[in-house]
Design a protein around this motif. Sequence first.
Motif, PDB file in Angstrom:
ATOM      1  N   GLN A   1     -12.250  18.388 -20.442  1.00  0.00           N
ATOM      2  CA  GLN A   1     -12.427  18.905 -21.786  1.00  0.00           C
ATOM      3  C   GLN A   1     -12.567  17.712 -22.732  1.00  0.00           C
ATOM      4  N   GLU A   2     -12.885  17.969 -23.979  1.00  0.00           N
ATOM      5  CA  GLU A   2     -13.097  16.858 -24.907  1.00  0.00           C
ATOM      6  C   GLU A   2     -11.875  15.957 -24.992  1.00  0.00           C
TER       7      GLU A   2
ATOM      8  N   CYS B   1     -21.857  13.448 -24.255  1.00  0.00           N
ATOM      9  CA  CYS B   1     -21.743  14.456 -23.205  1.00  0.00           C
ATOM     10  C   CYS B   1     -20.354  15.072 -23.198  1.00  0.00           C
TER      11      CYS B   1
ATOM     12  N   LYS C   1     -18.550  15.603 -25.550  1.00  0.00           N
ATOM     13  CA  LYS C   1     -18.475  16.540 -26.674  1.00  0.00           C
ATOM     14  C   LYS C   1     -19.434  17.715 -26.485  1.00  0.00           C
ATOM     15  N   GLY C   2     -20.045  17.793 -25.290  1.00  0.00           N
ATOM     16  CA  GLY C   2     -20.872  18.928 -24.954  1.00  0.00           C
ATOM     17  C   GLY C   2     -22.263  18.913 -25.544  1.00  0.00           C
TER      18      GLY C   2
ATOM     19  N   SER D   1     -22.318  16.817 -17.021  1.00  0.00           N
ATOM     20  CA  SER D   1     -23.026  18.009 -17.483  1.00  0.00           C
ATOM     21  C   SER D   1     -22.065  18.928 -18.225  1.00  0.00           C
ATOM     22  N   PRO D   2     -22.321  19.208 -19.493  1.00  0.00           N
ATOM     23  CA  PRO D   2     -21.514  20.193 -20.207  1.00  0.00           C
ATOM     24  C   PRO D   2     -21.961  21.609 -19.853  1.00  0.00           C
TER      25      PRO D   2
ATOM     26  N   PRO E   1     -15.453  25.149 -23.537  1.00  0.00           N
ATOM     27  CA  PRO E   1     -16.363  24.007 -23.383  1.00  0.00           C
ATOM     28  C   PRO E   1     -15.781  22.986 -22.418  1.00  0.00           C
TER      29      PRO E   1
ATOM     30  N   ILE F   1     -16.783  19.866 -19.242  1.00  0.00           N
ATOM     31  CA  ILE F   1     -17.804  18.942 -18.749  1.00  0.00           C
ATOM     32  C   ILE F   1     -17.486  18.625 -17.294  1.00  0.00           C
TER      33      ILE F   1
END
Length: 326
Positions: free
Chosen positions: A53-54, A99, A101-102, A128-129, A136, A138
């Motif tokens: 995750q972020e 990335c 951050k999506g 890859s998000p 959300p 990644i």
Amino acid sequence: MALTSETGAPALLNFFELDDDADAVVTSHELSVTRSKLGDLLDLLPAGLLIHQEMGIVFANQEAARILGLGGDALIGRHFLDFVEDADTEAQRAAFLRCLKGRELVRSQDGVILAVDGRRTSAQVSMSPLPWDGLPVIYVLINDVTALKESEERLRQLSITDPLTGVFNRRHFFDVAEQELARARRYGRAISLLALDIDHFKRINDTHGHAVGDEALRLFADACRGILRSNDLLGRMGGEEFAILLPETDMAGARMVAERIRSRTAELAVASGTGDVSITVSIGVSSCRSGERSVDAMLSCADEALYLAKAAGRNRVIAAADALAL
């Protein structure tokens, strides 16, 4: 928001959605078992897999844990960029951040992964998000390419070096020497070249055998390396012939280097079945300022001086300026 199952373990893929209805056909326990089995399956991947995750990592398979040097549970909450050495470049760091951050994909970026124990792993990273149950996340795929990079480096070294002595081969010597000459021309710097030939080398081979001759070449190359600077170029032109390019060096400096090599070579002793074998070297020197000549022209000039050094009795240094006075 962490991706966790109802048991507190990191969630992997939510294949099933549970309703509050009493007639739900998949129980919470069954879903937990499914997630556990899926985690086991992801551990079989030959590449490292992080789910991120972020704010940090929420899942790591066994290969990712090996590469990063921490157990999967210990990686939870850590940030992937903490393990990317210098993030390699600012542009790469920015791409990884975007990335995470999506915002975009990252496809097969070369990088160096720095494990917690200081071990470095050459890796190709893909990110890859993707939406995951409305959250959300990644996917970070880490392919360990250390063995491949080492193999490529070995092949590269074989392509540019002489296998017997480990110095540059003739082709690579000329390639790099031309670059150095162009630099000297651009900045108006002095540059010099030595042509070197081990004296009576055929006699060494004929008398003591090729193994002794090969050892003489190796010892001579090592002696030269011990004298030269890191930016000097040493190459084997063929047989017992070598060349040395000396950037930022005028004729006087080149002659000093040549004399040091000649003196050091005379001290070498090559072991043979009949006792130690001494070797000597003859050296021709050429020099120019501002790169007026080509490498071929410089080597030709140095070869002419070398020929005169041999004609004058060998085991000596003659510079091109001296040759003109003879």
